[in-house]
Design a protein around this motif. Structure first.
Motif, mmCIF file in Angstrom:
data_model
loop_
_atom_site.group_PDB
_atom_site.id
_atom_site.type_symbol
_atom_site.label_atom_id
_atom_site.label_comp_id
_atom_site.label_asym_id
_atom_site.label_seq_id
_atom_site.Cartn_x
_atom_site.Cartn_y
_atom_site.Cartn_z
ATOM 1 N N PHE A 6 10.260 -0.317 -2.289
ATOM 2 C CA PHE A 6 11.096 0.265 -1.230
ATOM 3 C C PHE A 6 10.345 1.388 -0.519
ATOM 4 C CE2 PHE A 6 15.659 -1.185 -1.797
ATOM 5 C CZ PHE A 6 15.304 -2.329 -2.509
ATOM 6 N N VAL A 7 9.253 1.015 0.120
ATOM 7 C CA VAL A 7 8.368 1.947 0.828
ATOM 8 C C VAL A 7 8.795 2.029 2.290
ATOM 9 C CG1 VAL A 7 5.985 2.353 1.530
ATOM 10 C CG2 VAL A 7 6.471 1.415 -0.742
ATOM 11 N N TYR A 8 8.758 3.244 2.861
ATOM 12 C CA TYR A 8 9.171 3.386 4.251
ATOM 13 C C TYR A 8 8.387 4.501 4.938
ATOM 14 C CZ TYR A 8 11.758 7.569 2.809
ATOM 15 O OH TYR A 8 12.083 8.812 2.315
ATOM 16 N N GLY A 9 8.406 4.469 6.265
ATOM 17 C CA GLY A 9 7.943 5.565 7.093
ATOM 18 C C GLY A 9 9.113 6.095 7.896
ATOM 19 N N LEU A 55 0.849 -1.187 0.000
ATOM 20 C CA LEU A 55 0.000 0.000 0.000
ATOM 21 C C LEU A 55 0.882 1.233 0.000
ATOM 22 C CD1 LEU A 55 -2.494 -1.155 2.774
ATOM 23 C CD2 LEU A 55 -2.912 -1.200 0.309
ATOM 24 N N PHE A 56 0.447 2.283 -0.728
ATOM 25 C CA PHE A 56 1.213 3.533 -0.724
ATOM 26 C C PHE A 56 0.255 4.708 -0.879
ATOM 27 C CE2 PHE A 56 3.878 6.925 -2.380
ATOM 28 C CZ PHE A 56 4.941 6.861 -1.482
ATOM 29 N N PRO A 57 0.325 5.694 0.017
ATOM 30 C CA PRO A 57 1.212 5.722 1.175
ATOM 31 C C PRO A 57 0.878 4.617 2.167
ATOM 32 C CG PRO A 57 -0.409 7.478 1.335
ATOM 33 C CD PRO A 57 -0.573 6.883 -0.037
ATOM 34 N N ALA A 58 1.898 4.195 2.898
ATOM 35 C CA ALA A 58 1.737 3.096 3.847
ATOM 36 C C ALA A 58 1.361 3.586 5.232
ATOM 37 C CB ALA A 58 3.022 2.282 3.914
ATOM 38 N N ILE A 59 1.100 4.902 5.372
ATOM 39 C CA ILE A 59 0.795 5.490 6.671
ATOM 40 C C ILE A 59 -0.471 6.323 6.576
ATOM 41 C CG2 ILE A 59 1.633 6.983 8.527
ATOM 42 C CD1 ILE A 59 4.468 6.456 7.566
ATOM 43 N N VAL A 60 -1.373 6.137 7.530
ATOM 44 C CA VAL A 60 -2.532 7.010 7.694
ATOM 45 C C VAL A 60 -2.584 7.417 9.163
ATOM 46 C CG1 VAL A 60 -3.849 6.029 5.774
ATOM 47 C CG2 VAL A 60 -4.032 5.016 8.052
ATOM 48 N N SER A 61 -3.332 8.460 9.452
ATOM 49 C CA SER A 61 -3.333 8.983 10.816
ATOM 50 C C SER A 61 -4.725 8.906 11.428
ATOM 51 C CB SER A 61 -2.837 10.433 10.829
ATOM 52 O OG SER A 61 -3.638 11.246 10.001
ATOM 53 N N LEU A 115 6.856 -3.269 7.351
ATOM 54 C CA LEU A 115 6.289 -3.194 6.007
ATOM 55 C C LEU A 115 6.829 -4.272 5.076
ATOM 56 C CD1 LEU A 115 6.427 0.678 5.465
ATOM 57 C CD2 LEU A 115 4.495 -0.703 6.251
ATOM 58 N N ALA A 116 7.857 -5.006 5.504
ATOM 59 C CA ALA A 116 8.504 -6.033 4.681
ATOM 60 C C ALA A 116 9.089 -5.451 3.401
ATOM 61 C CB ALA A 116 7.537 -7.168 4.370
ATOM 62 N N SER A 117 9.434 -4.169 3.402
ATOM 63 C CA SER A 117 10.128 -3.587 2.262
ATOM 64 C C SER A 117 11.482 -4.276 2.130
ATOM 65 C CB SER A 117 10.327 -2.083 2.462
ATOM 66 O OG SER A 117 9.084 -1.432 2.603
ATOM 67 N N PRO A 118 11.880 -4.679 0.915
ATOM 68 C CA PRO A 118 13.113 -5.472 0.754
ATOM 69 C C PRO A 118 14.362 -4.607 0.803
ATOM 70 C CG PRO A 118 12.111 -5.105 -1.381
ATOM 71 C CD PRO A 118 11.167 -4.492 -0.366
ATOM 72 N N MET A 119 14.483 -3.789 1.840
ATOM 73 C CA MET A 119 15.555 -2.806 1.921
ATOM 74 C C MET A 119 16.262 -2.868 3.272
ATOM 75 S SD MET A 119 13.035 0.543 2.111
ATOM 76 C CE MET A 119 14.175 1.759 2.787
ATOM 77 N N ASP A 120 17.567 -2.654 3.220
ATOM 78 C CA ASP A 120 18.403 -2.495 4.402
ATOM 79 C C ASP A 120 18.752 -1.012 4.462
ATOM 80 O OD1 ASP A 120 20.221 -2.520 6.428
ATOM 81 O OD2 ASP A 120 21.552 -4.005 5.552
ATOM 82 N N CYS A 139 6.195 9.804 4.940
ATOM 83 C CA CYS A 139 5.997 8.608 4.130
ATOM 84 C C CYS A 139 6.765 8.780 2.839
ATOM 85 C CB CYS A 139 4.518 8.386 3.843
ATOM 86 S SG CYS A 139 4.183 6.817 3.019
ATOM 87 N N GLY A 140 7.643 7.846 2.522
ATOM 88 C CA GLY A 140 8.469 7.976 1.333
ATOM 89 C C GLY A 140 8.666 6.654 0.632
ATOM 90 N N ARG A 141 9.369 6.775 -0.514
ATOM 91 C CA ARG A 141 9.710 5.585 -1.285
ATOM 92 C C ARG A 141 11.021 5.859 -2.030
ATOM 93 N NH1 ARG A 141 5.328 2.351 -4.607
ATOM 94 N NH2 ARG A 141 4.574 4.421 -5.130
ATOM 95 N N LEU A 142 11.953 4.940 -1.924
ATOM 96 C CA LEU A 142 13.177 5.001 -2.710
ATOM 97 C C LEU A 142 12.850 4.379 -4.065
ATOM 98 C CD1 LEU A 142 15.674 3.921 0.087
ATOM 99 C CD2 LEU A 142 15.194 6.246 -0.718
#
Length: 514
Positions: A217-220, A18-24, A153-158, A121-124
């Motif tokens: 590569f989604v992140y908060g 989901l993107f954005p992966a954050i809601v308030s 989020l299980a984004s495949p990123m380190d 909320c961002g994405r590389l």
């Protein structure tokens, strides 16, 4: 005709992220469901009643409404149509509005401006991408910045997080703090505008020497100079009485809105809660089961708990730290206080598992002392642990490799059910699927005490040719073939371990036309 059949087989609904992966809390947000949707609108399932989700008219868009009093954490979302169902995908719930990054923001001159506190909320988006944020800091503030990406989020990123001044000098860098997710804490020395940079390497290292990126590569990113809760003790959920919980983090106040939250698996019911001693004396408990919690706060520190043991009684000691994203590489020893030659200890509970587990039979009626330390002399605010001490009773656990399955009418699927026999459990088990729809059947299989079926069985679920379409939940259950005083349970339910931690017993099944 062959192509039409192939098209129906392949037309499975798929939700990747989901993107954005954050809601308030208190907001209504349009969120993109990214994946494959053969039909639209689609049915939506959420595990939280305070999060209402509906399908927009445009394919792939969801309207998310969050209640004003929604607790920060995770909402797990699943989509399904008449033929198939998706995996569970997380949506983060925060207490304050989330701000989207603004591209381009690779360079310092193009940094996205933010004010603190902020939830971002961002994405590389592609290889080599760097996201940069600019903010003002005041002397004496304690800044906390924490990335949420791989762990939840299980984004495949380190991911890597850097705090940088306007000249590009790196003031502080964080890599793996919460497993692969970075978190940094910085004491501001003078008033200044500062920068946060987020970039990443792939979760699975490869031969490419560059920053990684992609649609997944989604992140908060949480940034604050105010109250930030890193975790609470116990690390396990022990009921709803918050008076028995201790908060740990930065800038903490008694009555203030806070940022940050933590996952807590369920602990043993009716366990005594004990914290590490603040004196040279060991902590004590008068009853078991007990959950003993604390921090390895100094190099070489040994935390101790005393409890009464009964001769001939078998006990189980289990540490929870690294499996929950904390840093203690635990070593546990249990000694007879009166005779330390009678001791029991362990480092790793299982191969490649760095949380200790010790099972022992008490040789005497005596006072026993549990001692926990860090194998590599690690210490600090994230070297937190909780230890469960309880009688070791024969029992078993069942797990399955997935949480959703698709079955065509007239066809059969096989589900591998793994059996973990614990503390000497030695009874055959009858395993079957329960709560199946009409026209779908499952023959029970037996897991014997020894042999190939003792650790795993293959369960066959079959749908009749005229079985009606169905999408919903079912369960896989097991019970001892004969009940006796030694039987641990009348029955147990198989679970799928979401993110390796949290058991889901309500599995999903889709029955489609042949």
């Amino acid at each position: 005709m062959q192509f039409a059949i192939l098209d129906r087989v392949q037309a499975q609904v798929q939700l990747d992220w989901l993107f954005p992966a954050i809601v308030s809390a208190g907001s209504e947000t349009v969120v993109n469901a990214e994946g494959k949707f053969p039909t639209w609108p689609i049915e939506i399932v959420s595990d939280r009643s305070d999060v209402k989700i509906t399908a927009s008219e445009e394919s792939g868009q969801l309207k998310v409404a969050v209640a004003d009093n929604a607790t920060p954490g995770v909402a797990w979302i699943r989509l399904h149509d008449a033929k198939s169902v998706t995996q569970l995908v997380p949506l983060l719930i925060e207490s304050m509005p989330a701000q989207m990054e603004v591209e381009p923001n690779n360079r310092i001159a193009d940094a996205t401006a933010i004010t603190l506190p902020s939830v971002l909320c961002g994405r590389l988006e592609k290889s080599g991408d760097v996201d940069t944020y600019r903010f003002s800091a005041v002397q004496g503030q304690t800044l906390v910045a924490s990335v949420v990406a791989n762990e939840v989020l299980a984004s495949p990123m380190d991911a890597v997080l850097q705090l940088v001044d306007l000249d590009g000098n790196v003031l502080l860098q964080s890599d793996d703090s919460r497993r692969l997710d970075p978190q940094l804490v910085y004491q501001v020395e003078q008033d200044a505008d500062l920068l946060l940079r987020v970039f990443a390497f792939p979760e699975t290292p490869n031969s490419t020497i560059s920053y990684a990126g992609g649609a997944s590569f989604v992140y908060g990113l949480r940034v604050t100079h105010g109250e930030f809760i890193d975790h609470v003790l116990p690390l396990l959920q022990m009921g709803d009485d918050v008076s028995k919980v201790k908060r740990f983090g930065w800038n903490l106040q008694e009555a203030a809105s806070s940022m940050g939250w933590a996952w807590r698996p369920t602990g043993p019911a009716e366990a005594t809660i004990v914290f590490e001693s603040e004196t040279a004396e060991p902590a004590k408990t008068d009853s078991l089961p007990c959950v003993f919690s604390g921090h390895i706060a100094a190099r070489g520190e040994v935390d101790r708990l005393r409890f009464a043991g009964t001769k001939g009684c078998k006990y189980l000691v289990r540490v929870f730290s690294q499996r929950l994203g904390f840093l203690v590489d635990s070593v546990v020893t249990v000694v007879n206080v009166a005779d330390e030659t009678k001791s029991f200890g362990n480092d790793d509970g299982q191969r490649n598992q760095y949380d200790s587990a010790v099972e022992f039979t008490a040789p005497d009626d005596a006072q026993y002392e549990l001692r926990i330390t860090d194998l590599v002399d690690g210490y600090g605010p994230r070297n937190a642990y909780s230890v469960v001490v309880a009688e070791a009773k024969p029992t078993f656990e069942l797990t399955v490799p997935d949480d959703h399955f698709t079955l065509a009418a007239g066809a059969t699927i096989e589900i591998t059910v793994s059996i973990d026999r614990q503390s000497g459990f030695n009874q055959p088990l009858s395993i079957t699927a329960d709560q199946l729809p009409s026209g779908v059947t499952c023959d029970a299989v037996v897991s014997e005490v020894k042999g190939d079926t003792s650790k795993a069985v293959r369960l066959k679920i079959a749908a009749e040719k005229n079985a009606a379409p169905f999408t919903g939940t079912f369960r896989i259950v097991a019970k001892p073939t004969t009940q006796s005083p030694d039987s641990p349970l009348e029955h147990a339910t198989a679970s799928y371990r979401l993110r390796g931690l949290f058991p889901i017993s309500d599995l999903w099944l889709s029955v489609a036309a042949p």
